[in-house]
Design a protein around this motif. Structure first.
Motif, PDB file in Angstrom:
ATOM      1  N   SER A  60       0.829  -1.206   0.000  1.00 31.59           N
ATOM      2  CA  SER A  60       0.000   0.000   0.000  1.00 31.59           C
ATOM      3  C   SER A  60       0.865   1.259   0.000  1.00 31.59           C
ATOM      4  N   GLY A  61       2.165   1.103  -0.115  1.00 26.32           N
ATOM      5  CA  GLY A  61       3.047   2.263  -0.214  1.00 26.32           C
ATOM      6  C   GLY A  61       3.559   2.754   1.123  1.00 26.32           C
TER       7      GLY A  61
ATOM      8  N   HIS B 241       6.727   3.206   9.124  1.00 23.41           N
ATOM      9  CA  HIS B 241       5.283   2.976   9.243  1.00 23.41           C
ATOM     10  C   HIS B 241       5.009   1.515   9.594  1.00 23.41           C
TER      11      HIS B 241
ATOM     12  N   PHE C 119       6.144   0.650  13.247  1.00 23.57           N
ATOM     13  CA  PHE C 119       5.330   1.149  14.358  1.00 23.57           C
ATOM     14  C   PHE C 119       3.863   0.763  14.264  1.00 23.57           C
ATOM     15  N   GLN C 120       3.364   0.541  13.041  1.00 25.51           N
ATOM     16  CA  GLN C 120       1.942   0.246  12.907  1.00 25.51           C
ATOM     17  C   GLN C 120       1.632  -1.251  12.850  1.00 25.51           C
TER      18      GLN C 120
ATOM     19  N   GLN D 171       6.984   3.941  -4.012  1.00 27.70           N
ATOM     20  CA  GLN D 171       6.003   4.051  -2.925  1.00 27.70           C
ATOM     21  C   GLN D 171       4.800   4.865  -3.361  1.00 27.70           C
TER      22      GLN D 171
ATOM     23  N   VAL E  32       0.772   3.521  -3.811  1.00 27.98           N
ATOM     24  CA  VAL E  32      -0.409   4.135  -3.206  1.00 27.98           C
ATOM     25  C   VAL E  32      -1.610   4.024  -4.158  1.00 27.98           C
TER      26      VAL E  32
ATOM     27  N   HIS F  75      -4.677   1.859   7.953  1.00 29.49           N
ATOM     28  CA  HIS F  75      -3.343   1.531   7.442  1.00 29.49           C
ATOM     29  C   HIS F  75      -3.236   1.806   5.944  1.00 29.49           C
ATOM     30  N   GLY F  76      -4.368   1.737   5.257  1.00 29.18           N
ATOM     31  CA  GLY F  76      -4.361   2.040   3.827  1.00 29.18           C
ATOM     32  C   GLY F  76      -3.938   3.464   3.519  1.00 29.18           C
TER      33      GLY F  76
ATOM     34  N   LEU G  93      -1.421   5.000   5.088  1.00 28.52           N
ATOM     35  CA  LEU G  93      -0.023   5.228   5.485  1.00 28.52           C
ATOM     36  C   LEU G  93       0.837   5.723   4.329  1.00 28.52           C
ATOM     37  N   GLY G  94       0.498   5.274   3.116  1.00 30.25           N
ATOM     38  CA  GLY G  94       1.271   5.698   1.955  1.00 30.25           C
ATOM     39  C   GLY G  94       1.215   7.203   1.717  1.00 30.25           C
TER      40      GLY G  94
ATOM     41  N   LYS H 253       1.274   9.370   4.192  1.00 30.71           N
ATOM     42  CA  LYS H 253       1.754  10.051   5.407  1.00 30.71           C
ATOM     43  C   LYS H 253       3.269  10.190   5.406  1.00 30.71           C
ATOM     44  N   ASN H 254       3.752  11.165   6.180  1.00 32.38           N
ATOM     45  CA  ASN H 254       5.201  11.232   6.374  1.00 32.38           C
ATOM     46  C   ASN H 254       5.598  10.305   7.513  1.00 32.38           C
ATOM     47  N   VAL H 255       6.887  10.247   7.784  1.00 32.29           N
ATOM     48  CA  VAL H 255       7.387   9.253   8.735  1.00 32.29           C
ATOM     49  C   VAL H 255       6.736   9.415  10.108  1.00 32.29           C
TER      50      VAL H 255
ATOM     51  N   GLY I 132       2.666   9.033  10.221  1.00 32.30           N
ATOM     52  CA  GLY I 132       2.332   7.653   9.898  1.00 32.30           C
ATOM     53  C   GLY I 132       2.719   6.695  11.002  1.00 32.30           C
ATOM     54  N   SER I 133       3.933   6.868  11.522  1.00 31.90           N
ATOM     55  CA  SER I 133       4.407   5.965  12.568  1.00 31.90           C
ATOM     56  C   SER I 133       3.563   6.079  13.829  1.00 31.90           C
ATOM     57  N   LEU I 134       3.171   7.300  14.145  1.00 29.78           N
ATOM     58  CA  LEU I 134       2.370   7.489  15.360  1.00 29.78           C
ATOM     59  C   LEU I 134       0.892   7.189  15.112  1.00 29.78           C
ATOM     60  N   GLY I 135       0.532   6.980  13.870  1.00 27.74           N
ATOM     61  CA  GLY I 135      -0.863   6.660  13.565  1.00 27.74           C
ATOM     62  C   GLY I 135      -1.784   7.842  13.766  1.00 27.74           C
TER      63      GLY I 135
ATOM     64  N   TYR J 257      -4.261  10.279  12.156  1.00 24.94           N
ATOM     65  CA  TYR J 257      -5.066  10.408  10.945  1.00 24.94           C
ATOM     66  C   TYR J 257      -6.001  11.598  11.087  1.00 24.94           C
TER      67      TYR J 257
ATOM     68  N   GLN K   1      -7.197   3.709   0.077  1.00 23.42           N
ATOM     69  CA  GLN K   1      -6.046   4.239  -0.668  1.00 23.42           C
ATOM     70  C   GLN K   1      -6.501   5.070  -1.868  1.00 23.42           C
TER      71      GLN K   1
END
Lengths: 280, 262
Positions: free
Chosen positions: A190-191, A196, A199-200, B78, B82, B105-106, B108-109, B111-113, B116-119, B121, B165
């Motif tokens: 999904s890119g 990501h 952590f996810q 990447q 997407v 999660h779809g 995440l593509g 998002k920046n680091v 995205g990492s912290l979730g 949205y 996505q």
């Protein structure tokens, strides 16, 4: 299931009147041979000991008496209970500090060492280095770091952290490798980027493994911290116990300290189990 | 109709020396529903993974909107991924997380680091996730953990994750292979409606020839890494089945001439 299979076995053997002799099984032969030779060696060594003037049975009886006295008449003489409590806290803090340091550093390197999250070269490089770190025991690392840092708490912290890192990198990276490949593939498709995914997906899925390995290491570090108190002069309850046993020769005090350590171990074990159940 | 996806001379040779794909050529138009059928080991999964480069093809061109996917660098890849949603036979969800987490999660593509990492949205994204879950009939499962769901429900979560996505192309790797007939029908109906109502191109790997013929505009038949049939579902004949599977259609219990579903 098992009752069914045994029943069908019974019917099968009825059909074959002359059951062939059990074939030679190399594995069980080796096992029996090993056990037997160990038994023979044990008996032989007990007979051939040089006992000097010690009467063995009387000595065993006295040793048991000593142990009983140690634990049943446990008593603080040279320290107060508060002193001992404080010392236990120092020991636990030493274990906690080294575990936390180790866990934070190992988490990062564990990700890089996991084959499914890293390149094969980097992974084998880290795993090789880690195998070396783990091959040297914690006490030795402390003594090695005692050369630059001097005997004491600094050497103990660095040395114990070092070994914790080695242990936890292996444990963590193996937990990560156990994870479902498809989950990582799905996020990649999904890119999503590497961070990501980590952590996810990776950390949320392996949280309970990470937790239980870290607690395991904490327990090991608690034991090591007691020993370090005596061996490296890092302080804490280990040092008090060392003093009580070899300086004051006070068995009852050793017993009291042992009870205290046991109590803390029990409390920690229960809280660890409790926490793990909550995470699941 | 313009070609959204074009494959030219795509080949894949594994390190073990097996040729998984050899000289695969076909193109898929925008809004088309395409099924790839063929026996196990024919290279269907490899083919579908070569499109979004989960597996790197060893030769040829894969053009999405005219851009050759095989030449993209990591960042550009990447961004291309997407635009390609994917669903899997084993759903590939993060089972310990809730349905809504998995759907998000779809995104995440995009998002920046850090975010995205912290979730983190946006509320629009969350609203969109809920809407998609509603449209797939999962409104009661939004906050459940994924390991409590049935297979059919998990696959719908997988579809939701792909849909959020906002893809141009949806790749489906044997989406119904682990599902019972009822759940399979639900999933296939959803895929068909995604194709016809949202205009998303759908490319499905299937083992069920009857399902492929019922739902698809175009069927691609593969055998031993090569395309042996590429045509309409109505154009499938008994010989085609024989070419693909090496067995008579009647022996396989396949009826030729079942009509289109939608």
């Amino acid at each position: 299931m098992s009752s069914m299979s045994s029943k069908s076995d019974g019917e099968m053997s009825k059909g074959i009147p002359n059951l062939a002799k059990k074939p030679f099984d190399k594995a069980s032969f080796v096992l029996r041979f090993t056990l037997l030779s160990m038994l023979v060696l044990t008996i032989f060594s007990f007979i051939s000991f040089d006992y000097k003037d010690i009467r063995v049975f009387a000595a065993i009886g006295e040793a048991i008496n000593n142990l009983v006295a140690m634990f049943s008449k446990a008593q603080f003489t040279n320290f107060t209970f508060q002193d001992a409590l404080l010392a236990v806290l120092v020991t636990i803090c030493l274990a906690l500090l080294t575990t936390v340091f180790g866990a934070v550093i190992a988490l990062f390197f564990g990700l890089l060492a996991a084959r499914n999250l890293s390149s094969p070269l980097l992974s084998s490089l880290i795993k090789g280095g880690v195998a070396f770190i783990r091959a040297v025991p914690t006490v030795l690392w402390v003594l090695i770091f005692a050369v630059p840092a001097g005997l004491g708490s600094v050497a103990a912290v660095i040395g114990m952290t070092f070994h914790s890192i080695g242990y936890l990198i292996k444990a963590y990276s193996e937990s990560f490798e156990e994870l479902d490949k498809g989950m990582i593939e799905a996020l990649r498709s999904s890119g999503a980027g590497w961070w990501h995914i980590v952590f996810q997906a990776v950390i949320p899925s392996s949280k309970s493994y990470l937790m239980s390995w870290t607690f395991m290491r904490f327990e090991i570090n608690c034991g090591a911290a007691v020993a370090m108190g005596a061996a490296a002069g890092a302080g804490g309850v280990g040092f008090d116990m060392f003093m009580a046993s070899s300086f004051y020769l006070d068995m009852r005090e050793v017993g009291a300290i042992t009870w205290l350590i046991l109590l803390f171990a029990l409390v920690m074990e229960t809280s660890a189990t409790h926490l793990k159940n909550k995470l699941k | 109709m313009t070609a959204l996806l074009e494959l030219k001379h795509v080949a894949k040779k594994y390190n073990t020396g097996t040729m998984a794909l050899s000289d695969v050529n076909f193109s898929v138009s925008k809004g088309e529903f395409v099924s790839i059928i063929g026996p196990s080991g024919a290279g269907k999964s490899t083919l579908i993974r070569c499109i979004n480069r989960l597996i790197d093809a060893s030769g040829g061109e894969v053009r999405l909107d005219g851009v050759n996917v095989l030449n993209l660098n990591k960042r550009a890849l990447q961004q291309t991924r997407v635009k390609i949603g994917m669903i899997f036979q084993h759903y590939n969800l993060v089972e310990r997380l809730s349905v809504i987490d998995n759907v998000l999660h779809g995104r995440l593509g995009y998002k920046n680091v850090i975010t995205g990492s912290l979730g983190i949205y946006t509320s629009d994204e969350k609203k969109q996730a809920i809407e998609i879950l509603h449209s797939l009939g999962l409104e009661e499962q939004v906050y459940k953990r994924c390991d409590q769901l049935s297979g059919g429900q998990k696959q719908r979560v997988g579809i939701a994750r792909a849909l959020i996505q906002e893809p141009k192309l949806l790749l489906c790797d044997e989406p119904i292979a682990s599902l019972d007939p009822n759940a399979s029908k639900v999933i296939m109906d959803h895929l068909r409606s995604i194709c016809s109502r949202l205009g998303i191109t759908v490319l499905v790997n299937l083992h069920q020839v009857d399902v492929a013929m019922k739902y698809s505009d175009t069927i691609i038949g593969m055998r031993k890494g090569s395309v042996v049939y590429n045509g309409s579902a109505q154009g499938m004949k008994a010989e085609t089945i024989f070419d693909i599977y090496g067995s008579e259609a009647s022996d396989l219990g396949i009826e030729i001439g079942v009509t289109h579903a939608s």
